[in-house]
Scaffold this active site. Structure first.
Site, PDB file in Angstrom:
ATOM      1  N   ASP A 272      -6.813  -1.060  -3.472  1.00 24.15           N
ATOM      2  CA  ASP A 272      -6.007  -1.588  -2.349  1.00 24.15           C
ATOM      3  C   ASP A 272      -6.644  -2.632  -1.942  1.00 24.15           C
ATOM      4  O   ASP A 272      -7.739  -2.791  -1.509  1.00 24.15           O
ATOM      5  CB  ASP A 272      -5.703  -0.559  -1.262  1.00 24.15           C
ATOM      6  N   ASP A 273      -5.910  -3.915  -1.478  1.00 22.39           N
ATOM      7  CA  ASP A 273      -6.330  -5.038  -0.906  1.00 22.39           C
ATOM      8  C   ASP A 273      -7.491  -5.593  -1.542  1.00 22.39           C
ATOM      9  O   ASP A 273      -8.525  -5.668  -1.038  1.00 22.39           O
ATOM     10  CB  ASP A 273      -6.654  -4.475   0.839  1.00 22.39           C
TER      11      ASP A 273
ATOM     12  N   THR B 132       0.901  -1.219   0.026  1.00 20.69           N
ATOM     13  CA  THR B 132       0.073  -0.003  -0.002  1.00 20.69           C
ATOM     14  C   THR B 132       0.961   1.212   0.010  1.00 20.69           C
ATOM     15  O   THR B 132       0.695   2.335  -0.596  1.00 20.69           O
ATOM     16  CB  THR B 132      -0.996   0.089   1.154  1.00 20.69           C
TER      17      THR B 132
HETATM   18  N1  LIG Z   1      10.626   1.399   1.226  1.00 22.25           N
HETATM   19  C1  LIG Z   1       9.423   1.181   1.733  1.00 22.25           C
HETATM   20  N2  LIG Z   1       8.279   0.474   1.423  1.00 22.25           N
HETATM   21  C2  LIG Z   1       7.024   0.213   1.540  1.00 22.25           C
HETATM   22  N3  LIG Z   1       6.777   0.870   3.129  1.00 22.25           N
HETATM   23  C3  LIG Z   1       7.755   1.379   3.669  1.00 22.25           C
HETATM   24  C4  LIG Z   1       9.018   1.497   3.163  1.00 22.25           C
HETATM   25  N4  LIG Z   1       9.744   1.997   4.059  1.00 22.25           N
HETATM   26  C5  LIG Z   1       8.892   2.387   5.120  1.00 22.25           C
HETATM   27  N5  LIG Z   1       7.789   1.913   4.730  1.00 22.25           N
HETATM   28  C6  LIG Z   1       6.765   1.785   5.684  1.00 22.25           C
HETATM   29  O1  LIG Z   1       6.039   0.477   6.015  1.00 22.25           O
HETATM   30  C7  LIG Z   1       4.874   0.469   6.139  1.00 22.25           C
HETATM   31  C8  LIG Z   1       4.323  -0.675   5.041  1.00 22.25           C
HETATM   32  O2  LIG Z   1       2.962  -0.893   5.328  1.00 22.25           O
HETATM   33  P1  LIG Z   1       1.880  -1.166   4.409  1.00 22.25           P
HETATM   34  O3  LIG Z   1       0.582  -0.758   4.864  1.00 22.25           O
HETATM   35  O4  LIG Z   1       2.207  -0.257   3.011  1.00 22.25           O
HETATM   36  O5  LIG Z   1       1.974  -2.614   3.985  1.00 22.25           O
HETATM   37  P2  LIG Z   1       1.137  -3.649   3.053  1.00 22.25           P
HETATM   38  O6  LIG Z   1       1.941  -4.556   2.330  1.00 22.25           O
HETATM   39  O7  LIG Z   1       0.234  -2.677   2.262  1.00 22.25           O
HETATM   40  O8  LIG Z   1       0.343  -4.275   4.480  1.00 22.25           O
HETATM   41  P3  LIG Z   1      -0.979  -5.122   4.449  1.00 22.25           P
HETATM   42  O9  LIG Z   1      -0.548  -6.499   3.621  1.00 22.25           O
HETATM   43  O10 LIG Z   1      -1.316  -5.263   5.713  1.00 22.25           O
HETATM   44  O11 LIG Z   1      -1.778  -4.482   3.623  1.00 22.25           O
HETATM   45  C9  LIG Z   1       4.260   1.930   5.835  1.00 22.25           C
HETATM   46  O12 LIG Z   1       4.073   2.240   7.340  1.00 22.25           O
HETATM   47  C10 LIG Z   1       5.638   2.640   5.467  1.00 22.25           C
HETATM   48  O13 LIG Z   1       5.289   3.889   6.064  1.00 22.25           O
HETATM   49 MG   LIG Z   2      -1.906  -2.678   2.550  1.00 23.29          MG
END
Ligand SMILES: Nc1ncnc2c1ncn2[C@@H]1O[C@H](COP(=O)(O)OP(=O)(O)OP(=O)(O)O)[C@@H](O)[C@H]1O
Ligand SMILES: [Mg+2]
Ligand SMILES: Nc1ncnc2c1ncn2[C@@H]1O[C@H](COP(=O)(O)OP(=O)(O)OP(=O)(O)O)[C@@H](O)[C@H]1O
Ligand SMILES: Nc1ncnc2c1ncn2[C@@H]1O[C@H](COP(=O)(O)OP(=O)(O)OP(=O)(O)O)[C@@H](O)[C@H]1O
Ligand SMILES: Nc1ncnc2c1ncn2[C@@H]1O[C@H](COP(=O)(O)OP(=O)(O)OP(=O)(O)O)[C@@H](O)[C@H]1O
Ligand SMILES: Nc1ncnc2c1ncn2[C@@H]1O[C@H](COP(=O)(O)OP(=O)(O)OP(=O)(O)O)[C@@H](O)[C@H]1O
Ligand SMILES: Nc1ncnc2c1ncn2[C@@H]1O[C@H](COP(=O)(O)OP(=O)(O)OP(=O)(O)O)[C@@H](O)[C@H]1O
Ligand SMILES: [Mg+2]
Ligand SMILES: [Mg+2]
Ligand SMILES: [Mg+2]
Ligand SMILES: [Mg+2]
Ligand SMILES: [Mg+2]
Lengths: 262, 262, 262, 262, 262, 262
Positions: free
Chosen positions: F124-125, F71
């Site tokens: 998203d999701d 995300t």
């Molecule tokens: N390089 C990076 N890429 C992605 N996220 C990062 C990075 N550096 C720091 N972050 C932080 O890591 C977190 C990633 O969380 P995110 O919600 O995007 O994960 P997700 O894969 O969407 O999770 P979910 O599977 O629960 O939806 C965020 O809080 C973001 O600010």
């Molecule tokens: Mg997510």
């Protein structure tokens, strides 16, 4: 709007403490270190949400066998937390409610929580909220999806929220994607015979010299809730006289245990 | 409000005794010690709810094969209990009722019980309340969930409730989570040939010297309800004359048993 | 109320005899002892309900292959019973009726029966009432549950009821819990070649010396209903002249059997 | 009422012949003895219903692979039968009709037939009436149950009815209980190469000396309907000139067969 | 009525050509003989319907992997056919439409076509019209049944109809009975590396000496639609300058292919 | 109409940047080259849609384990893209919305995007939009079909659209046909211990000499989102004093990790 929100919160809070108290009718007795460490970890989460600004929302699930004391633990945490908004969500007053009705009720609780700067929601017996049954298995996917969303949705800026769920079906929760959605998952253990002895001893339920044979009647692992029920059955079953408030005679304990085994 | 609640309760009570009597059209006859111990255990539960303050609610399920006497036992307990509020819940007047309708009816019975200080609810033939059928299996999850909630929900403060359920499907109940929800689960046994002999002897159904060969015609285990039906068929089947109220001739008993085997 | 109930019953009764007659368009012919014993056992049930006070309700299912004569037997029993209230329940006028509609219709029949002191209900082709199909299998659980309840519900005091059901699916009924719910289950056999010869001989369908070869064309077991249809096809098929009411020529019988085999 | 019924019947009859004609756009050509025997057996049924009083209703299903000529055969029988009431029931004008709607339409056709002394109903492509699909499998049990009832229900006294159904799914029909419900089940065969040669020869489709190689291009078994389509494709496909009404050149036949094989 | 029908047809026709053009945004390029033969076979069908009177309706399904060019081929056929009524049916404007709504829309298209003497209907991506998903599998049986009927229903006398469907799920179509319902089934192949080279060469996408290594980066079989997308990504991806309309540098092609492989 | 469309777009755009910012509460930190290459490939897609006229629509799915940063990456791309129309579609405000409601909402977003010359939609999701649960599995086929159509439908002439989806269920998407529908599929990796060390080092979370033992406490692969949560729990858990904004003491980190392991 904010003032009105606060007003709405106050009565809910007042009502809640009483509600949480009713969840631990037999009080809280420590069966030893394992339990205390669990309690400590939980309180740390309560603190983190109160203090940290970087984790505005934390979600924790307490999983353990039926009667292991999950609801009582969640209630105890709430009573100790003293957050301005606290709500116990259980299926008790959802008998025959439609799936949509439950979703709306759940969403409403979260919306209410968002109005308070610091909130705690206890989702008790989540499998019941989901109408879960192992045959099939069947459950309300509508309610499940609502939970999966609500448990991941960030509160509005400046608001904080701790969610504590309880369940006796950790494996099912894994398959449902609920375990991965909760930030933290903690296990509520059953009582070993040693733990049970500690509890029975604190309660003074048996004459000290009868404590060991009494404990020997128990299974290797006993839910704490069942231990209290067994004691009460031995005390008040047919044939019990006026002395029933005192110690439980070993003999009656044994008869009672045998009757239930059938 | 309380007075009005009491008023509501009274007629229900009056009606109930009669209802419970109709559940044991062939009376209650003791086939021996096993049965008496079961009866004793049940009565202990009735006493515990009446006396104890720590277990305001107890739930007990009587499980046993079809015709093993579950309903008659539950009715006998109710008649003996003489609680101010007693209710028999069966599917008899729920033919074609919707799932929601059943839930509401069930919830209503519990709400009514909560108005009385001491209540007994008999949930007879729970599989029928659940629309259960082994093919699938299928059942009403809506009603099941309502039961799972109602059987776990504490009555309001100061009110006490005993719930007695009956079923012939203990394994299904296990899978449904019902067994774990009932505090106590007791088994109603079938009649061994020895038990059957005791019953037939008490009834004076056969000439004493014909009792043993008559019993030998039975299966190893017989439901008590079926034993009464077989006797009646042998007594009133075609060819029976005016003497049909007396002893059953062994010969006619044998013919009758053979006809039914086909 | 009772008088009005009686009035309601009378026309139903009148109408019924005619209805039952239409169920045995080819009359009733005895293929031998097996059939007569079955008939005898059934009549004993009719007597028991009429006479006994201890079994106010008896339920009996006749099971047998398609065309084995179940409906004709049930109708014959009704015609012989001459109870004041008799009703044939079949799916014939339930085409496209909703599940709920069927339940209400069924419940209505039982309610009507309860108004008469002595009643007989024939539930013909129960699988059709249940919308049963082997693929799945699928069936109306709503109707099944209604039947399971109605077949177990005691009539009001002083009223007596005999229910005769028919089915060609005994194994399915076992799984559905229907077999256990009926008090008695009786088997309608197919015709062996020997039975068929008895029937064909009574009907004088063939020249005596052609009887054996004619019977030899049949399968080892033949439904009695099919035997009548085969005779009629051999009699009236293309090429049959005016003599078609007399004996069936063996040759035409053979051609007819071969054509159908394809 | 009877007169009005007759009036209703007349236009249906008039309309029907035309309808049935449209079912055999390529006429009827005999591929040999097998086909003629089948035709003969069918006509015998048409006669039996017209003549016999003991079988007021006969039901026959024609089963065979797609394109084997089932519909054309049924239509031919109807055109030959000349019963006062004849009706073709197909799914053609039931696109998107509800299950209940179809049931009512089916019941209506039978009710209409009951008003005429002698009626014929063609149920074409029964699998389509049932919304059948092999995946699952899925089908409308509501419509199936209606058919099972209608196919077994006796017409009112004095009325006679012949029902001819068609299907390409005999095994599915077995499982659905439809085969057992039809009195007679007859098989429509595909064309062997020998049968195809007879047909092509009668049609004069090829130069005599090219007939054998042309037939050799066909599969071992060919649906007659497909044979007509292939001829037409070879005749009118791209590159065909004005001569297209005459013989089909072997070369173009081969190209056409190869193109379709892909 | 006929005149009004014609009027209705005209605007549809006008609108259609444009619609069909949008289905082949990258034009039509011949990757070789295989493709040309396929095109030829299709055009023969277009001719047959226009000319023959014996096959008033022909139905043809184009099956091939995702992106193999099915839709573009169907559109090309329509543009070449120039029938007075032509209609492209795709799921594009059926998002969230009910099953019944889709059936009615489909039936409407066929009814409209019946009003014109010569019509062409393209059913694009039939699996989408059916809401098909492989998990389960699930699909709308209501829409499937409608299609099965519409694809088999003869147009009214004197009207002619060609239906061209597309799908990437030939095996599913087999199980659904769709393949058997279409008169003709034709396969759209993927591009071999050799085919791809022909296409890329015609497009002048690479410097001649870079053509072979460029092709070597491709899988053994490539959908033509994907080939166009890959070219465009290599041309306009980040880092591409103003020269992007010219040849694709081999290096950038390689990077682009590697990035997508992940 | 166009002007009005633009007006509608503007506020949406303004609102969106803020929305996207909330998706990366912990900012974006580079754990190394792998991540940067992924970022680069994504930005190339953003450029291609902006520049190329031949691919008016591109669709890309980011797949990776829970918490891998999908995300945040999608949001970062949007913030960098600065397209005139950008929209984040998540299930957050769809709790308990009906399937049809979701479809309409989705279709609305695409319709809105078509009004702008250049648009970006983040889905998203996607599993949450689909109400997906692994048990069964179950999901909304209605919403899935809508997505399959919307993801393939070309925007009106002259409009361009980039769609970025996220999911943690690539294998399920394969089975659903979603993977094949997206033009591009890219993988978001978890942090290896080496990656985690890079991140923790940039954050200055530990004293340099404690960094290695701290990293050693982690699993072999850690979601970046979880890494941030663990840090915060170690910082603000019970027992943390005022110094909590500085370095995390190794000891508290270890305790915290152990508590969560249970
Ligand atoms: N390089 C990076 N890429 C992605 N996220 C990062 C990075 N550096 C720091 N972050 C932080 O890591 C977190 C990633 O969380 P995110 O919600 O995007 O994960 P997700 O894969 O969407 O999770 P979910 O599977 O629960 O939806 C965020 O809080 C973001 O600010
Ligand atoms: Mg997510
Ligand atoms: N240390 C303890 N922890 C939890 N419960 C305790 C403890 N000491 C005493 N109790 C008593 O044990 C009982 C625990 O029952 P509780 O309902 O919390 O169990 P549960 O796990 O929620 O059961 P269920 O699975 O049926 O929901 C309560 O009556 C509580 O008062
Ligand atoms: N000791 C006894 N216990 C139970 N029933 C007895 C006993 N003695 C006699 N009976 C008679 O046996 C019959 C038992 O039937 P009952 O309906 O209670 O069985 P059941 O197990 O509920 O059957 P079902 O499984 O069909 O519900 C009653 O008629 C009752 O009067
Ligand atoms: N002894 C007999 N018993 C039963 N039927 C007989 C006998 N003798 C003649 N018949 C004739 O045989 C036919 C039996 O058909 P019936 O409809 O009763 O069979 P069924 O088993 O109910 O068939 P289905 O399975 O189709 O319902 C009737 O026409 C009846 O008149
Ligand atoms: N002897 C014959 N029997 C049947 N059909 C014939 C015969 N001779 C020619 N035909 C022609 O063959 C075609 C048979 O097609 P028909 O629609 O009856 O097949 P079907 O088995 O009903 O096909 P489907 O399985 O698609 O419903 C018709 O066009 C008919 O005119
Ligand atoms: N000879 C050809 N045949 C088909 N398409 C071609 C040909 N030459 C070029 N094209 C181009 O290739 C693309 C084929 O895409 P098309 O949408 O027809 O594929 P499809 O098989 O329908 O894909 P999908 O499975 O996604 O529906 C079109 O853009 C078309 O302009
Ligand atoms: Mg609990
Ligand atoms: Mg009972
Ligand atoms: Mg019958
Ligand atoms: Mg046909
Ligand atoms: Mg396409």
């Amino acid at each position: 709007d904010f003032e009105r929100a606060l007003l709405e919160v106050v009565p809910a809070f007042g009502a809640s403490t009483e509600t949480f108290e009713r969840c631990r009718l037999n009080g809280i007795i420590s069966p030893g270190e394992k339990f205390e460490k669990l309690h400590h970890t939980c309180r740390a989460l309560v603190e983190q949400v109160r203090v940290s600004d970087k984790t505005p929302m934390l979600t924790c699930v307490l999983e353990g066998a039926a009667g292991s004391g999950k609801t009582a633990l969640a209630a105890t945490l709430a009573i100790g937390a003293q957050y301005p908004f606290m709500k116990l969500v259980s299926a008790d007053n959802m008998v025959g409610m439609s799936e949509m009705g439950k979703c709306q009720a759940l969403a409403k609780v979260f919306e209410d929580a968002y109005k308070s700067p610091l909130s705690l929601i206890v989702l008790d017996d989540i499998e019941r909220l989901l109408d879960y049954v192992a045959i099939g298995p069947r459950f309300s996917n509508v309610v499940l999806q609502a939970l999966l969303i609500l448990l991941k949705r960030q509160p509005p800026e400046g608001r904080k929220l701790l969610v504590i769920g309880t369940t006796s079906l950790p494996h099912v929760f894994e398959d449902m994607g609920l375990t991965a959605t909760f930030n933290v998952s903690l296990h509520c253990p059953l009582l070993t015979q040693r733990d049970a002895k500690v509890v029975l001893s604190q309660l003074g339920a048996f004459e000290p010299h009868e404590l060991d044979p009494a404990v020997a009647m128990l299974d290797h692992e006993t839910p704490i809730k069942r231990l209290f029920m067994l004691l009460e059955m031995a005390r008040h079953g047919a044939g019990a006289g006026a002395e029933s408030a005192g110690k439980v005679p070993l003999e009656r304990w044994i008869t009672c245990m045998e009757d239930l085994a059938g």
